[in-house]
Motif scaffolding. Structure first.
Motif, mmCIF file in Angstrom:
data_model
loop_
_atom_site.group_PDB
_atom_site.id
_atom_site.type_symbol
_atom_site.label_atom_id
_atom_site.label_comp_id
_atom_site.label_asym_id
_atom_site.label_seq_id
_atom_site.Cartn_x
_atom_site.Cartn_y
_atom_site.Cartn_z
ATOM 1 N N ALA A 98 33.106 42.793 44.105
ATOM 2 C CA ALA A 98 33.300 43.952 43.233
ATOM 3 C C ALA A 98 32.682 43.704 41.860
ATOM 4 N N LEU A 99 32.851 42.499 41.330
ATOM 5 C CA LEU A 99 32.237 42.170 40.039
ATOM 6 C C LEU A 99 30.712 42.229 40.132
ATOM 7 N N THR A 100 30.158 41.759 41.230
ATOM 8 C CA THR A 100 28.703 41.821 41.418
ATOM 9 C C THR A 100 28.227 43.275 41.369
ATOM 10 N N GLU A 101 28.936 44.165 42.051
ATOM 11 C CA GLU A 101 28.567 45.587 42.043
ATOM 12 C C GLU A 101 28.681 46.180 40.645
ATOM 13 N N LEU A 102 29.750 45.866 39.933
ATOM 14 C CA LEU A 102 29.942 46.423 38.586
ATOM 15 C C LEU A 102 28.897 45.909 37.610
ATOM 16 N N TRP A 103 28.602 44.618 37.651
ATOM 17 C CA TRP A 103 27.563 44.073 36.775
ATOM 18 C C TRP A 103 26.199 44.684 37.107
ATOM 19 N N THR A 104 25.929 44.870 38.394
ATOM 20 C CA THR A 104 24.656 45.474 38.801
ATOM 21 C C THR A 104 24.515 46.866 38.196
ATOM 22 N N ARG A 105 25.570 47.661 38.266
ATOM 23 C CA ARG A 105 25.530 49.013 37.690
ATOM 24 C C ARG A 105 25.267 48.990 36.190
ATOM 25 N N VAL A 106 25.944 48.099 35.483
ATOM 26 C CA VAL A 106 25.760 48.008 34.027
ATOM 27 C C VAL A 106 24.320 47.640 33.699
ATOM 28 N N ILE A 107 23.800 46.646 34.392
ATOM 29 C CA ILE A 107 22.433 46.189 34.121
ATOM 30 C C ILE A 107 21.425 47.275 34.471
ATOM 31 N N GLU A 108 21.604 47.930 35.620
ATOM 32 C CA GLU A 108 20.699 49.029 35.986
ATOM 33 C C GLU A 108 20.750 50.146 34.950
ATOM 34 N N GLN A 109 21.927 50.463 34.457
ATOM 35 C CA GLN A 109 22.069 51.519 33.451
ATOM 36 C C GLN A 109 21.349 51.126 32.158
ATOM 37 N N ARG A 110 21.538 49.902 31.708
ATOM 38 C CA ARG A 110 20.858 49.443 30.495
ATOM 39 C C ARG A 110 19.344 49.507 30.666
ATOM 40 N N ARG A 111 18.874 49.062 31.804
ATOM 41 C CA ARG A 111 17.429 49.051 32.043
ATOM 42 C C ARG A 111 16.881 50.479 32.134
ATOM 43 N N ALA A 112 17.627 51.375 32.745
ATOM 44 C CA ALA A 112 17.202 52.776 32.865
ATOM 45 C C ALA A 112 17.150 53.457 31.502
ATOM 46 N N GLU A 113 18.075 53.139 30.635
ATOM 47 C CA GLU A 113 18.082 53.729 29.292
ATOM 48 C C GLU A 113 16.832 53.367 28.525
ATOM 49 N N VAL A 114 16.358 52.136 28.678
ATOM 50 C CA VAL A 114 15.160 51.685 27.974
ATOM 51 C C VAL A 114 13.901 52.325 28.547
ATOM 52 N N THR A 115 13.874 52.509 29.856
ATOM 53 C CA THR A 115 12.673 53.082 30.473
ATOM 54 C C THR A 115 12.699 54.594 30.467
ATOM 55 N N GLY A 116 13.807 55.178 29.997
ATOM 56 C CA GLY A 116 13.915 56.630 29.942
ATOM 57 C C GLY A 116 14.274 57.273 31.254
ATOM 58 N N ARG A 117 14.749 56.463 32.205
ATOM 59 C CA ARG A 117 15.123 56.993 33.509
ATOM 60 C C ARG A 117 16.641 57.084 33.671
ATOM 61 N N GLY A 118 17.377 57.078 32.566
ATOM 62 C CA GLY A 118 18.820 57.032 32.652
ATOM 63 C C GLY A 118 19.504 58.298 32.548
#
Length: 118
Positions: A98-118
């Motif tokens: 569950a922690l792996t899934e939650l961390w993955t979501r946070v990291i994907e969200q941060r990365r998407a915000e920078v690339t403008g895909r969020g």
């Protein structure tokens, strides 16, 4: 498979605290262009390899090379969503997943915000 011992919202609160800690101590920790520090020295987080139960492939392990290189006490690591209370109990495997899934979501969200895909 048993359910995690904590609710998803409790686990998310821990991850949120970990995000704050990382933002404070390892700026831009989530970026894909973090330079590699060399073998076993850390670099960018590879989401395809992210496994919170593995000290070399968890968030901290990938950032600094090995979870055990941190000076974070276990109780703080648990509070920040970097670890679980007792790795020896079988039901903790689900909590790590569950922690792996939650961390993955946070990291994907941060990365998407920078690339403008969020």
């Amino acid at each position: 498979m048993t359910a995690p011992t904590m609710t998803v919202s409790e686990l998310q609160a821990r991850v949120d605290r970990g995000v704050v800690w990382l933002d404070e101590h390892i700026p831009d920790w989530w970026r894909t262009d973090r330079p590699s520090q060399g073998f076993d020295q850390g670099g960018a987080i590879d989401l395809g390899e992210l496994r919170m139960k593995d000290p070399c492939w968890c968030v901290l392990g990938q950032l600094i090379g090995n979870y055990y290189r941190t000076e974070i006490p276990l109780d703080e690591a648990v509070a920040f969503g970097f670890d679980v209370e007792s790795c020896t109990r079988p039901e903790m495997a689900d909590e790590f997943d569950a922690l792996t899934e939650l961390w993955t979501r946070v990291i994907e969200q941060r990365r998407a915000e920078v690339t403008g895909r969020g």
